[in-house]
Scaffold this active site. Structure first.
Site, PDB file in Angstrom:
ATOM      1  N   LYS A  54     -32.086  40.727 -10.615  1.00  0.00           N
ATOM      2  CA  LYS A  54     -32.411  42.088 -10.179  1.00  0.00           C
ATOM      3  C   LYS A  54     -33.828  42.122  -9.616  1.00  0.00           C
ATOM      4  CE  LYS A  54     -29.122  44.277 -13.283  1.00  0.00           C
ATOM      5  NZ  LYS A  54     -28.823  44.827 -14.600  1.00  0.00           N
ATOM      6  N   GLN A  98     -31.932  47.020 -19.667  1.00  0.00           N
ATOM      7  CA  GLN A  98     -30.777  46.110 -19.672  1.00  0.00           C
ATOM      8  C   GLN A  98     -30.011  46.208 -20.997  1.00  0.00           C
ATOM      9  OE1 GLN A  98     -29.798  44.365 -17.019  1.00  0.00           O
ATOM     10  NE2 GLN A  98     -28.127  43.299 -18.035  1.00  0.00           N
ATOM     11  N   ASP A 121     -29.136  53.560 -13.300  1.00  0.00           N
ATOM     12  CA  ASP A 121     -27.838  53.117 -13.839  1.00  0.00           C
ATOM     13  C   ASP A 121     -26.813  54.252 -13.824  1.00  0.00           C
ATOM     14  OD1 ASP A 121     -27.517  50.457 -14.682  1.00  0.00           O
ATOM     15  OD2 ASP A 121     -28.837  50.760 -16.406  1.00  0.00           O
TER      16      ASP A 121
END
Ligand code: GUN
Length: 299
Positions: A54, A98, A121
């Site tokens: 990422k 995460q 997200d």
């Protein structure tokens, strides 16, 4: 006739290209560089690889990447303090924590402590509610990637019958809401669904997100249907002893003979997830600055 293979690698590269163009424009015209902060707690090896990828992809499209690695025994208080700091940092437009988090941390609490505007997200309860009511929100990356590929293949999705197999909060439910927003007739199927095979066979679009290797076989697929395979399952290699192989939730070899279009695994939905994370970050940056959003990168 065998199906068209939807190339997720190529599609993701084009999304990253659009993001990079928009980032360049933001820098040139507005003096703004979008920034994405990624928080990793602990040393889960798979999560560490995701976070590294990422960060690398973020820098490649010209955005700033801020990585925060915390020890596995970090307290909730310390993690929440970091998120509070990132929430208030004007250089940070997107925040991703995460998952999974170590067991002593409350995932729901942590996710909901990110301000919804920076929740790239799309997991914050406000974003879930906004999407569920058809309003503008941050949209989870994997379903957004699936939607982009479906729109690209079909043009309009209006009136199509879509079956989403899987009811997770991360893929199944947001996917169903996105398809509904694009005027599909949507059914969510799951492990308790009766006549699931008939249901899938009657669909114009099947999105498979159950996490069961090769569960959906060609005889479940209607002639010419579009099949989007979200599954990523590692199984023992059928021919090479001691080796493993990545497969989706769809049995590709049989489904490709029935479908009109299908995503492979690997190289289908997978590469789209990070591309959509970058897209969400640039979208969040534009929204927070009251600027026009990039076209084709949002739901
Ligand atoms: N872990 C695995 N996939 C994801 C994702 O899309 N977002 C976050 N935050 N964690 C993950």
């Amino acid at each position: 006739m065998a199906a068209k293979i939807i190339d997720g690698k190529e599609f993701a590269a084009s999304v990253r290209g659009k993001v990079a163009d928009h980032v360049a424009r933001l820098k040139e015209q507005n003096g703004i560089t979008p920034g994405l902060a990624v928080v990793l707690v602990g040393e889960d090896p798979a999560s560490a690889v995701y976070v590294k990828n990422k960060g690398k992809s973020t820098v490649e499209v010209g955005m700033n990447s801020y990585e925060h690695r915390l020890d596995a025994d970090t307290s909730e208080e310390v993690l929440l303090a970091l998120i509070d700091q990132l929430n208030n940092d004007p250089a940070v437009h997107g925040i991703l924590c995460q998952l999974p988090l170590p067991g002593h941390l409350n995932e729901e609490l942590v996710i909901n402590s990110i301000v919804p505007e920076k929740d790239v997200d799309g997991f914050h309860i406000s974003n879930v509610g906004l999407l569920g009511t058809g309003q503008k929100s941050m949209v989870p990356c994997t379903p957004l990637g699936c939607l982009m590929m479906l729109r690209d293949h079909h043009g309009s999705l209006s009136g199509l019958n879509a079956v989403v197999v899987g009811r997770s909060n991360i893929v199944g439910k947001p996917m169903a809401n996105l398809l509904l927003k694009d005027s599909c007739t949507v059914t969510i199927a799951h492990s308790r669904t009766k006549n699931i095979e008939d249901l899938c066979r009657s669909a114009d679009i099947v999105v498979a997100a159950v996490g069961r290797p090769e569960m959906i076989t060609g005889d479940w697929i209607g002639d010419g249907a579009t099949v989007i395979d979200v599954g990523i399952n590692r199984i023992p290699h059928p021919e090479k002893e001691g080796k493993t192989k990545l497969v989706g939730d769809v049995h590709f070899a049989s489904a490709v003979e029935k479908a009109g279009a299908i995503t492979p695994v690997p190289g289908g939905v997978g590469p789209m997830t990070i591309a959509c994370l970058l897209a969400n970050t640039v979208t969040a940056c534009c929204r927070s600055n009251g600027l026009e959003e990039p076209e084709g990168l949002t739901a």
